[in-house]
Design an enzyme around this catalytic site. Structure first.
Site, PDB file in Angstrom:
ATOM      1  CG  ASP A  37      -0.093 -28.091  54.293  1.00 56.35           C
ATOM      2  OD1 ASP A  37      -0.275 -29.277  54.077  1.00 56.35           O
ATOM      3  OD2 ASP A  37      -0.242 -27.401  55.571  1.00 56.35           O
TER       4      ASP A  37
ATOM      5  CG  LEU B 261      -2.516 -21.848  58.933  1.00 51.54           C
ATOM      6  CD1 LEU B 261      -3.418 -20.867  58.407  1.00 51.54           C
ATOM      7  CD2 LEU B 261      -1.203 -21.616  59.317  1.00 51.54           C
TER       8      LEU B 261
END
Length: 394
Positions: free
Chosen positions: A285, A318
């Protein structure tokens, strides 16, 4: 390793994920794995260069199914002027142990999505050195507003076949995986339609109940995007999307092992419940600052701050990491929640399985990594297994 002027290479005394005992890997002149055999089955080639790895692990390189950019380039920002950076990114990822990856396009305008798809469609057939683009991962824009995370709300779209067609345009053949929230499809037609196009459906950024997730799996979804993140928590009365996925043997979940997105304790629970690499695979990611130092960087029309490899929006949301995929392997072993073999498989064999590619086996290209576990320092390190001085006749 593709030229016929190369030496055969025999790798001996190797541990190989998925194989018992020590193995020998016979690599032919074309750079293809000819055999994987238990030690002592046959002798080494008379003309072969021999690498004795002395019990180290040998694997294929990593495959990253969710990577948003690198070296300052976010894949949704691809243009004709920066296409050359894809070559640099491919080489950068290769140097970090990656054989293949899915450039991931997060939620943005349809115009930008199609521009990036068009560029990647042109690049794929001409790929040479470096990590190979295996297709595109569309993470959005068919996501639940309440679980959008760092995805910009203004570009989210309703999940209908018409909207899917509009987003894909003429580039459905380039898309390997699409992440969507299944509860947004009120017809039950979208997932079967995507599967008919050969696109793998992954559930994520979703508020789906376990029943809604199970229905999506029955319709053809086979993956879950970054387990635990942007989905309901596991609950003893409503297991939700993740609970439905963990208990489904036909579904594989991607997860991030940076220690921030999910605590090591919860990862240990996930690994035990999902039979490790049989139901899970590692993803990075990673965002565009992958390969760059910590700092503040542009991210669509906003900014992200990267500290110690973790990226956040100004409000603390986040948004991803800047840590490479194989660091996740090292973390799992360092945290003591995964044995070396399973950790390696989670980044090499398991992602391939998730998209229907074979793991390490006969007839595979010998793009191999050598992993060494140091009992003294308790560190796991890796390197490319076959060095240039062994490849060519002298």
């Amino acid at each position: 390793m593709t030229q016929a002027t190369q030496n055969p290479v025999d790798i001996i005394n190797a541990r190989v994920p998925g194989y018992k005992d020590l193995q020998m890997l016979l690599v032919n002149q074309e750079g293809i794995i000819e055999q994987i055999l238990p030690m002592g089955t046959v002798g080494v080639h008379s003309r072969a260069s021999v690498i004795n790895v002395a019990g180290d692990w040998i694997s294929l390189g990593g495959v990253d199914l969710q990577i948003n950019g690198a070296l300052g380039l976010a894949f949704p920002d691809l243009t004709a002027k920066n296409t050359h950076l894809l070559v640099k990114i491919s080489q950068f990822l290769w140097d970090f142990g990656i054989d293949g990856f899915l450039p991931t396009l997060v939620t943005t305008s349809v115009e930008k999505i199609q521009r990036s798809l068009a560029i990647i469609a042109e690049v794929i057939p001409s790929q040479q050195a470096g990590a190979k683009i295996l297709g595109v991962h569309l993470e959005g824009p068919f996501l639940n507003f309440q679980k959008r995370g760092a995805h910009p709300a203004e570009y989210l779209l309703p999940l209908t076949i018409d909207e899917v067609r509009r987003v894909l345009g003429n580039y459905a053949h380039v898309v390997k995986v699409i992440t969507l929230a299944p509860e947004l499809d009120f017809t039950g037609e979208v997932i079967p339609y995507l599967r008919s196009l050969g696109i793998i459906v992954s559930l994520g950024h979703s508020q789906a109940t376990s029943a809604q997730a199970q229905r999506a799996f029955e319709e053809g979804a086979t993956m879950v995007t970054h387990a635990f993140n942007a989905m309901p928590v596991l609950h003893h009365r409503e297991p939700g999307l993740l609970g439905a996925a963990i208990t489904n043997p036909d579904v594989m979940c991607g997860f991030i092992a940076d220690g921030k997105h999910v605590s090591p304790t919860m990862l240990q629970i996930l690994l035990r419940a999902s039979y490790q690499e049989k139901g899970l695979f590692l993803v990075s990611d990673a965002l565009a600052p992958l390969g760059l130092p910590d700092g503040v960087y542009p991210w669509d029309s906003r900014q992200i701050e990267v500290k110690n490899g973790t990226a956040q929006l100004a409000d603390g949301t986040l948004s991803g990491t800047t840590l490479p995929l194989l660091m996740g392997v090292q973390n799992l072993v360092k945290w003591g929640i995964c044995d070396v073999e399973s950790a390696i498989a989670l980044a090499t064999n398991a992602p391939r399985q998730a998209i229907g590619f074979p793991g390490i086996a006969k007839s595979q290209p010998a793009n191999l990594l050598r992993w060494h576990w140091d009992e003294t320092t308790k560190e796991l390190t890796w390197q490319r297994a076959i060095t240039a001085d062994l490849l060519y006749f002298k």
